[in-house]
Design an enzyme around this catalytic site. Structure first.
Site, PDB file in Angstrom:
ATOM      1  N   CYS A 102      -0.492   2.651  -4.225  1.00 45.38           N
ATOM      2  CA  CYS A 102      -1.773   2.334  -3.583  1.00 45.38           C
ATOM      3  C   CYS A 102      -2.220   3.473  -2.659  1.00 45.38           C
ATOM      4  CB  CYS A 102      -1.643   1.041  -2.786  1.00 45.38           C
ATOM      5  SG  CYS A 102      -3.204   0.502  -2.063  1.00 45.38           S
ATOM      6  N   CYS A 159      -1.654   1.130   4.929  1.00 46.99           N
ATOM      7  CA  CYS A 159      -1.222  -0.035   5.708  1.00 46.99           C
ATOM      8  C   CYS A 159       0.255   0.147   6.093  1.00 46.99           C
ATOM      9  CB  CYS A 159      -1.415  -1.309   4.901  1.00 46.99           C
ATOM     10  SG  CYS A 159      -3.045  -1.391   4.100  1.00 46.99           S
ATOM     11  N   CYS A 211       3.296  -1.689   4.516  1.00 44.20           N
ATOM     12  CA  CYS A 211       3.309  -2.002   3.081  1.00 44.20           C
ATOM     13  C   CYS A 211       4.150  -1.040   2.232  1.00 44.20           C
ATOM     14  CB  CYS A 211       1.887  -2.030   2.542  1.00 44.20           C
ATOM     15  SG  CYS A 211       1.841  -2.589   0.814  1.00 44.20           S
ATOM     16  N   CYS A 245      -0.889 -17.148  -7.670  1.00 45.75           N
ATOM     17  CA  CYS A 245      -1.580 -16.093  -6.925  1.00 45.75           C
ATOM     18  C   CYS A 245      -1.213 -14.731  -7.508  1.00 45.75           C
ATOM     19  CB  CYS A 245      -1.155 -16.111  -5.460  1.00 45.75           C
ATOM     20  SG  CYS A 245      -1.299 -17.708  -4.686  1.00 45.75           S
ATOM     21  N   CYS A 300      -5.559 -17.877  -7.636  1.00 46.20           N
ATOM     22  CA  CYS A 300      -5.853 -17.073  -6.443  1.00 46.20           C
ATOM     23  C   CYS A 300      -5.598 -15.618  -6.814  1.00 46.20           C
ATOM     24  CB  CYS A 300      -4.935 -17.489  -5.301  1.00 46.20           C
ATOM     25  SG  CYS A 300      -5.181 -16.501  -3.799  1.00 46.20           S
ATOM     26  N   CYS A 348      -8.836 -17.464   1.453  1.00 49.20           N
ATOM     27  CA  CYS A 348      -7.447 -17.442   1.920  1.00 49.20           C
ATOM     28  C   CYS A 348      -7.329 -16.218   2.820  1.00 49.20           C
ATOM     29  CB  CYS A 348      -6.499 -17.345   0.723  1.00 49.20           C
ATOM     30  SG  CYS A 348      -4.772 -17.151   1.207  1.00 49.20           S
ATOM     31  N   ARG A 380      -0.138 -21.469   5.620  1.00 52.43           N
ATOM     32  CA  ARG A 380       1.004 -21.118   4.754  1.00 52.43           C
ATOM     33  C   ARG A 380       2.056 -20.306   5.492  1.00 52.43           C
ATOM     34  NH1 ARG A 380      -1.234 -18.545   0.513  1.00 52.43           N
ATOM     35  NH2 ARG A 380      -1.734 -20.601  -0.275  1.00 52.43           N
TER      36      ARG A 380
HETATM   37  N1  SAM Z   1      -4.017  -4.464  -1.880  1.00 47.93           N
HETATM   38  C1  SAM Z   1      -4.675  -5.655  -1.551  1.00 47.93           C
HETATM   39  C2  SAM Z   1      -5.004  -5.723  -0.081  1.00 47.93           C
HETATM   40  O1  SAM Z   1      -4.337  -5.127   0.746  1.00 47.93           O
HETATM   41  O2  SAM Z   1      -5.975  -6.432   0.254  1.00 47.93           O
HETATM   42  C3  SAM Z   1      -3.905  -6.909  -1.932  1.00 47.93           C
HETATM   43  C4  SAM Z   1      -2.392  -6.927  -1.823  1.00 47.93           C
HETATM   44  S1  SAM Z   1      -1.736  -6.734  -0.185  1.00 47.93           S
HETATM   45  C5  SAM Z   1      -0.042  -6.407  -0.493  1.00 47.93           C
HETATM   46  C6  SAM Z   1      -1.836  -8.386   0.450  1.00 47.93           C
HETATM   47  C7  SAM Z   1      -1.284  -8.678   1.825  1.00 47.93           C
HETATM   48  O3  SAM Z   1       0.133  -8.698   1.782  1.00 47.93           O
HETATM   49  C8  SAM Z   1      -1.585  -7.718   2.948  1.00 47.93           C
HETATM   50  O4  SAM Z   1      -2.870  -7.849   3.465  1.00 47.93           O
HETATM   51  C9  SAM Z   1      -0.556  -8.148   3.973  1.00 47.93           C
HETATM   52  O5  SAM Z   1      -1.075  -9.173   4.795  1.00 47.93           O
HETATM   53  C10 SAM Z   1       0.598  -8.683   3.120  1.00 47.93           C
HETATM   54  N2  SAM Z   1       1.793  -7.818   3.219  1.00 47.93           N
HETATM   55  C11 SAM Z   1       1.984  -6.641   2.591  1.00 47.93           C
HETATM   56  N3  SAM Z   1       3.172  -6.095   2.934  1.00 47.93           N
HETATM   57  C12 SAM Z   1       3.749  -6.962   3.803  1.00 47.93           C
HETATM   58  C13 SAM Z   1       4.990  -6.952   4.516  1.00 47.93           C
HETATM   59  N4  SAM Z   1       5.847  -5.937   4.429  1.00 47.93           N
HETATM   60  N5  SAM Z   1       5.269  -8.014   5.309  1.00 47.93           N
HETATM   61  C14 SAM Z   1       4.392  -9.039   5.427  1.00 47.93           C
HETATM   62  N6  SAM Z   1       3.210  -9.089   4.774  1.00 47.93           N
HETATM   63  C15 SAM Z   1       2.892  -8.065   3.981  1.00 47.93           C
HETATM   64 FE1  SF4 Z   2      -2.453  -1.074  -0.640  1.00 46.69          FE
HETATM   65 FE2  SF4 Z   2      -0.446  -2.410   0.460  1.00 46.69          FE
HETATM   66 FE3  SF4 Z   2      -2.595  -1.843   1.917  1.00 46.69          FE
HETATM   67 FE4  SF4 Z   2      -2.783  -3.661  -0.081  1.00 46.69          FE
HETATM   68  S1  SF4 Z   2      -1.559  -3.857   1.793  1.00 46.69           S
HETATM   69  S2  SF4 Z   2      -4.223  -1.999   0.381  1.00 46.69           S
HETATM   70  S3  SF4 Z   2      -1.312  -2.773  -1.536  1.00 46.69           S
HETATM   71  S4  SF4 Z   2      -1.156  -0.358   1.042  1.00 46.69           S
END
Ligand code: SAM
Ligand code: SF4
Ligand code: DTB
Length: 328
Positions: A67, A71, A74, A111, A142, A202, A274
């Site tokens: 990606c 974030c 992530c 989901c 979802c 959500c 949740r």
């Molecule tokens: N890429 C898209 C986005 O960010 O909107 C969808 C997938 S993203 C992985 C969805 C959510 O997963 C993130 O917004 C975050 O809240 C959650 N998430 C990702 N990594 C995480 C982690 N290490 N611990 C807890 N929640 C996590």
């Molecule tokens: Fe990409 Fe992870 Fe951020 Fe979603 S949460 S936009 S998968 S870096």
């Protein structure tokens, strides 16, 4: 903020729900003695839900890794050196097979998550077909695909999508410490398109990012001030993944996590709250406290997106011990 332009009432009767919680009032809830807070949350919970039912959602990663976003929590960001590999979008047959398995294990919602900043047209069409195919199985659908434009939101609705997951993640004030590649306002805009398309929202966040209590207050204030509360509010505990900038973050007091669940329940009484990521790192007693605090949904199935979740048999055994049953 554009999220406030939504007018439909979808699943909620706005007349009985507050949208004007002030930060000080939310702080006061957090400050309550633990027993008082849980009693309050459980009392609210019982007014709106059967306290012994928990909704089961199964999660699948339809597009893993690589990606472009940054974030900090992530493991799927291409910017961090984690064990997650970039893979192409799954094909429909594979997704349908997973959805059938989830249904057989008792999930009511499926989901699908994609590691995208936003969906590209060719991929988007394939996801529309996936949604229709999963819907055919009688499951709620979802997806979480990143940022959307208005047209995409309407097309998702047409394909039969029930819920769109898009988290605010943290407070507007702390957000800049966690993500630089898209803004809080971007997120609110996507949420407003989802609401306008009459897809259930959500939307929640992650606790344990190193934020302060005032950030948890602010996140919940933003969610509960939306003209229609999100139908589903995922409260994730940060899963610390090696290679991500937040891997060594100081662990949060678990009772602060329970407090956050309880306050979310009180502020958004009709929403499904949740207990999301992080259950594998929690004791069963802590999860039981979260259910008592008003959490009434979980991710169910061995995997979240890239990290572990409890085995489904362990969850069913925990439900048995607690007298909980899946929401039909
Ligand atoms: N890429 C898209 C986005 O960010 O909107 C969808 C997938 S993203 C992985 C969805 C959510 O997963 C993130 O917004 C975050 O809240 C959650 N998430 C990702 N990594 C995480 C982690 N290490 N611990 C807890 N929640 C996590
Ligand atoms: Fe990409 Fe992870 Fe951020 Fe979603 S949460 S936009 S998968 S870096
Ligand atoms: C949400 O709030 N939590 C889920 C789902 N929405 C997409 C994701 C949790 C991801 C946890 C880290 C991982 O497994 O990669």
């Amino acid at each position: 903020m554009s999220a406030e332009s939504g007018t439909n009432t979808l699943l909620q009767d706005n007349s009985t729900i507050r949208h004007d919680w002030e930060h000080e009032q939310i702080h006061a809830l957090f400050d309550l003695p633990f027993n008082d807070l849980l009693h309050h949350a459980q009392s609210v919970h019982r007014q709106y839900f059967n306290p012994n039912e928990v909704q089961l959602s199964t999660l699948i990663n339809i597009k893993s890794g690589g990606c472009s976003e940054d974030c900090a929590y992530c493991p799927q960001s291409a910017r961090f050196d984690t064990e997650v590999e970039a893979e192409p979008l799954l094909d429909i047959a594979g997704v349908v097979a997973s959805a059938k398995q989830a249904r057989a294990q008792g999930a009511s919602r499926f989901c699908m998550g994609a590691a995208w900043r936003s969906p590209k047209e060719q991929d988007f069409k394939q996801v529309l077909a996936m949604i229709a195919a999963v819907k055919e199985l009688g499951l709620e659908t979802c997806v979480t695909l990143g940022m959307l434009d208005e047209d995409q939101a309407f097309r998702l609705k047409e394909s039969g999508l029930d819920f769109y997951n898009h988290n605010l993640d943290t407070s507007e004030e702390y957000y800049g410490e966690i993500i630089s590649t898209r803004t809080y306002q971007d997120r609110l805009e996507t949420l407003s398109y989802v609401r306008k398309a009459e897809i259930n929202v959500c939307c929640g966040g992650i606790i344990g990012l190193g934020e302060r209590r005032q950030d948890r207050v602010s996140l919940l204030a933003t969610l509960s001030s939306m003209p229609v509360h999100p139908e589903s509010v995922p409260i994730n505990l940060l899963v610390q993944v090696e290679g991500t900038p937040l891997a060594e973050t100081d662990a949060l007091d678990p009772f602060e996590f329970v407090r956050t669940v309880a306050v979310a329940r009180i502020l958004m009484p009709r929403s499904t709250v949740r207990l999301s990521a992080g259950r594998s790192e929690m004791t069963e007693s802590l999860q039981a406290l979260c259910f008592h605090a008003g959490a009434n949904s979980i991710f169910y199935g061995e995997k979240l997106l890239t990290t572990d979740n409890p085995e489904h048999n362990n969850d069913l055994a925990l439900f048995e011990r607690l007298g909980l049953r899946p929401t039909q």
